[in-house]
Design a protein around this motif. Structure first.
Motif, PDB file in Angstrom:
ATOM      1  N   TYR A  90       5.151   1.043   2.451  1.00 18.29           N
ATOM      2  CA  TYR A  90       3.897   1.553   1.886  1.00 18.29           C
ATOM      3  C   TYR A  90       3.589   0.317   2.329  1.00 18.29           C
ATOM      4  CZ  TYR A  90       5.402   5.538   0.646  1.00 18.29           C
ATOM      5  OH  TYR A  90       6.074   7.131   0.111  1.00 18.29           O
ATOM      6  N   GLU A  91       3.982  -1.124   2.366  1.00 16.88           N
ATOM      7  CA  GLU A  91       3.447  -2.629   1.860  1.00 16.88           C
ATOM      8  C   GLU A  91       3.372  -3.081   3.549  1.00 16.88           C
ATOM      9  OE1 GLU A  91       5.161  -4.128  -1.976  1.00 16.88           O
ATOM     10  OE2 GLU A  91       6.006  -4.318   0.016  1.00 16.88           O
TER      11      GLU A  91
ATOM     12  N   VAL B 116       0.846  -7.458   2.575  1.00 16.57           N
ATOM     13  CA  VAL B 116      -0.231  -6.639   2.101  1.00 16.57           C
ATOM     14  C   VAL B 116       0.528  -5.797   0.982  1.00 16.57           C
ATOM     15  CG1 VAL B 116      -2.248  -6.100   2.210  1.00 16.57           C
ATOM     16  CG2 VAL B 116      -1.896  -7.725   3.471  1.00 16.57           C
ATOM     17  N   ARG B 117       0.497  -6.018  -0.295  1.00 18.36           N
ATOM     18  CA  ARG B 117       1.075  -4.748  -1.101  1.00 18.36           C
ATOM     19  C   ARG B 117      -0.814  -3.448  -1.012  1.00 18.36           C
ATOM     20  NH1 ARG B 117       5.336  -6.901  -3.274  1.00 18.36           N
ATOM     21  NH2 ARG B 117       5.590  -8.518  -3.574  1.00 18.36           N
ATOM     22  N   ASP B 118      -1.709  -3.867  -0.851  1.00 14.64           N
ATOM     23  CA  ASP B 118      -2.392  -2.891  -1.092  1.00 14.64           C
ATOM     24  C   ASP B 118      -3.504  -3.085  -0.035  1.00 14.64           C
ATOM     25  OD1 ASP B 118      -4.476  -0.866  -1.825  1.00 14.64           O
ATOM     26  OD2 ASP B 118      -4.290  -1.315  -4.001  1.00 14.64           O
ATOM     27  N   LEU B 119      -3.798  -1.519   1.174  1.00 15.53           N
ATOM     28  CA  LEU B 119      -4.239  -2.549   2.353  1.00 15.53           C
ATOM     29  C   LEU B 119      -5.953  -2.655   2.158  1.00 15.53           C
ATOM     30  CD1 LEU B 119      -4.544  -3.662   5.267  1.00 15.53           C
ATOM     31  CD2 LEU B 119      -3.673  -1.056   5.818  1.00 15.53           C
TER      32      LEU B 119
END
Length: 225
Positions: free
Chosen positions: A172-173, A218-221
């Motif tokens: 998800y990253e 990037v963990r949270d786009l």
């Protein structure tokens, strides 16, 4: 992923186009191969524009000098990317410089040879037209950002551009390898190294990104946007 960074694009093997002897035989001592040590110039402004280059390994900075002699960084390119392409559309002498940021291995084509290939392979010509167009649009966007956006927004927009052009999805990253230095990001966004450091550390504290010298994750786009 970057349309200018792939070895294969629309059935084009760029490495084979630029370095056929090297691909076939692993031969590094050919006329289409050049090596530059870190901090060497590949070319300087006003030099004849006769060659187009593919980065086979290493990193290249493309830049120019303002009227006051100040250096302006236009792009930092890495393995698989092409530069010097303006020679294909009538540029007789270089307006920019190309500089090796580290030990760099290049494959080289004369523009006349590449024009001959265009007549045989229309998709190759299309690729270079897209490359020139996309880079022109990115430079226009950077200029607009300098005029209308805050330093912080310019930096976060640039990180998003890195994801779009060089990133790959990992679960998800999103990951960007061969991460740029804080100074390089500052040069490309018209900010200071201190500002870049502050923004990146803030994003890391908020768990939006994580990074080290080799990569950014990037963990949270959505929050980065």
């Amino acid at each position: 992923m970057s349309d200018s960074q792939l070895w294969f694009l629309e059935n084009i093997n760029l490495q084979f186009v630029f370095c056929p002897k090297k691909v076939d035989r692993g031969d590094l001592e050919t006329v289409d191969h050049l090596s530059f040590a870190a901090h060497q110039y590949v070319y300087l402004p006003e030099e004849p524009a006769q060659k187009i280059y593919l980065i086979n390994g290493g990193r290249i900075k493309i830049g120019t000098y303002g009227e006051d002699g100040k250096e302006i960084t236009k792009a930092i390119l890495t393995t698989g990317e092409v530069f010097g392409e303006m020679a294909l559309i009538g540029q007789e002498s270089r307006r920019d410089f190309a500089y090796a940021l580290e030990d760099t291995d290049l494959c080289v084509l004369e523009k006349g040879d590449l024009h001959k290939m265009f007549r045989e392979r229309g998709e190759l010509q299309t690729y270079f037209l897209q490359l020139i167009g996309n880079r022109t649009l990115r430079l226009e966007k950077r200029l607009e950002n300098l005029m209308f956006k805050s330093s912080r927004t310019r930096i976060t927009d640039f990180l998003r551009e890195l994801i779009d052009t060089r990133g790959r999805k990992v679960g998800y990253e999103h990951e960007v390898r061969n991460m740029l230095t804080h100074k390089e990001i500052a040069d490309l966004t018209g900010t200071s190294r201190q500002t870049v450091n502050s923004v990146l550390n803030e994003l890391r504290r908020d768990e939006v990104i994580s990074f080290d010298r080799k990569r950014m994750l990037v963990r949270d786009l959505d929050r980065l946007q």
